[in-house]
Design an enzyme around this catalytic site. Structure first.
Site, PDB file in Angstrom:
ATOM      1  N   GLU A  51       0.811  -1.216   0.000  1.00 31.08           N
ATOM      2  CA  GLU A  51       0.000   0.000   0.000  1.00 31.08           C
ATOM      3  C   GLU A  51       0.851   1.276   0.000  1.00 31.08           C
ATOM      4  OE1 GLU A  51      -4.230  -0.721   1.890  1.00 31.08           O
ATOM      5  OE2 GLU A  51      -2.665  -1.174   3.357  1.00 31.08           O
TER       6      GLU A  51
ATOM      7  N   HIS B  23      -0.458   4.444   8.574  1.00 31.06           N
ATOM      8  CA  HIS B  23      -1.566   3.555   8.201  1.00 31.06           C
ATOM      9  C   HIS B  23      -1.593   2.415   9.203  1.00 31.06           C
ATOM     10  CE1 HIS B  23      -4.494   1.243   6.139  1.00 31.06           C
ATOM     11  NE2 HIS B  23      -3.656   0.269   5.832  1.00 31.06           N
TER      12      HIS B  23
ATOM     13  N   HIS C 255      -4.344  -0.600  11.502  1.00 34.37           N
ATOM     14  CA  HIS C 255      -5.549  -1.430  11.468  1.00 34.37           C
ATOM     15  C   HIS C 255      -6.131  -1.590  12.870  1.00 34.37           C
ATOM     16  CE1 HIS C 255      -4.452  -3.678   7.458  1.00 34.37           C
ATOM     17  NE2 HIS C 255      -4.266  -2.376   7.383  1.00 34.37           N
TER      18      HIS C 255
ATOM     19  N   HIS D  85     -11.253  -1.837   7.156  1.00 32.93           N
ATOM     20  CA  HIS D  85      -9.825  -1.840   6.847  1.00 32.93           C
ATOM     21  C   HIS D  85      -8.996  -1.256   7.994  1.00 32.93           C
ATOM     22  CE1 HIS D  85      -6.586  -0.744   3.575  1.00 32.93           C
ATOM     23  NE2 HIS D  85      -6.048  -1.299   4.644  1.00 32.93           N
TER      24      HIS D  85
END
Length: 266
Positions: A98, A117, A119, A185
């Protein structure tokens, strides 16, 4: 003594001038894991180095997950995911799938230097339950309250942001906000510093956790009244960011050398 960064497989020295930034990104990854926002091997942090390159947490040949990130896992790449300097991807290191997520935020937002980023399970669960991130608290977390009051958008696609097209869609959902929730996500947090980007993600996760507890207890989520919002002081960057970050680092076992020191940027 400062630990010099070396390639984990080939022994090739990495750029010494970026060593403090590598250490900071590595520590930030460990903070995310320690806070439960990036359990396992998923999640990554990047920081802009110049117009064409960024440091990003990569996966190496002995990948163990974000909780075990070292400076050697933080590699210099260009906007296409190629080596940003000779030897940076030696030893079996690869940028995250990503990477476009990071690149497109940095391309679109001149105000952003760092991208996180992660989760966080509670953030994902709250969104799937139809619970938005709202300013339901006050002095409990003033920066988090202000962030939520400005709005936390939701990107409605639960996809792997593996190419520019999908990443651009996420950036459009994010707009000019510091954090966007990614449905089914996780989240993306962007800021002028690595510390700020991580602390924002922690605040959103905390709000999601509290919201789920309130709803599961049969309560109703109510935004902080405007009069109370107006009474919340700005405690300043030294407390909101610097002190908060020292606390996050102090929670880590085996603190990386110099990870808490400010980085000198040219």
């Amino acid at each position: 003594m400062r630990v010099s960064s070396r390639d984990g497989g080939s022994g090739t020295p990495l750029g010494h001038e970026l060593a403090p930034l590598r250490e900071l990104v590595a520590a930030a990854c460990r903070v995310l894991a320690g806070r439960g926002l990036a359990d396992g091997v998923l999640g990554h942090i990047s920081v802009r180095v110049d117009d064409q390159r960024l440091l990003v947490r990569c996966r190496g040949p002995r990948e163990r997950g974000l909780a075990f990130t070292t400076p050697e896992d933080v590699r210099l790449v260009d906007l296409e995911g190629r080596e940003g300097a000779r030897g940076e991807l030696d030893g079996g290191y690869t940028p995250p799938t990503e990477l476009p997520l990071h690149v497109e935020v940095l391309r679109a937002r001149a105000d952003v230097t760092a991208v996180v980023h992660a989760h966080p399970p509670e953030v994902v669960a709250a969104d799937l339950a139809g619970i938005r991130i709202r300013p339901i608290i006050g002095a409990f977390d003033i920066p988090g309250t202000r962030l939520a009051a400005g709005g936390v958008p939701v990107h409605p696609r639960g996809v792997l942001l593996r190419d520019r097209r999908l990443a651009v869609e996420m950036v459009a959902s994010m707009g000019d906000r510091p954090v966007v929730v990614l449905r089914a996500h996780g989240l993306t947090s962007a800021a002028a510093t690595i510390e700020q980007a991580v602390l924002q993600a922690i605040s959103v996760d905390q709000l999601a956790r509290l919201s789920l507890k309130v709803v599961s207890a049969g309560g109703t989520l109510t935004d902080l009244p405007e009069a109370d919002m107006a009474e919340l002081p700005d405690l300043g960057a030294e407390f909101n960011t610097a002190t908060a970050w020292r606390h996050e680092l102090a929670r880590l076992p085996g603190l990386l050398p110099h990870a808490g020191e400010p980085c000198q940027r040219s």
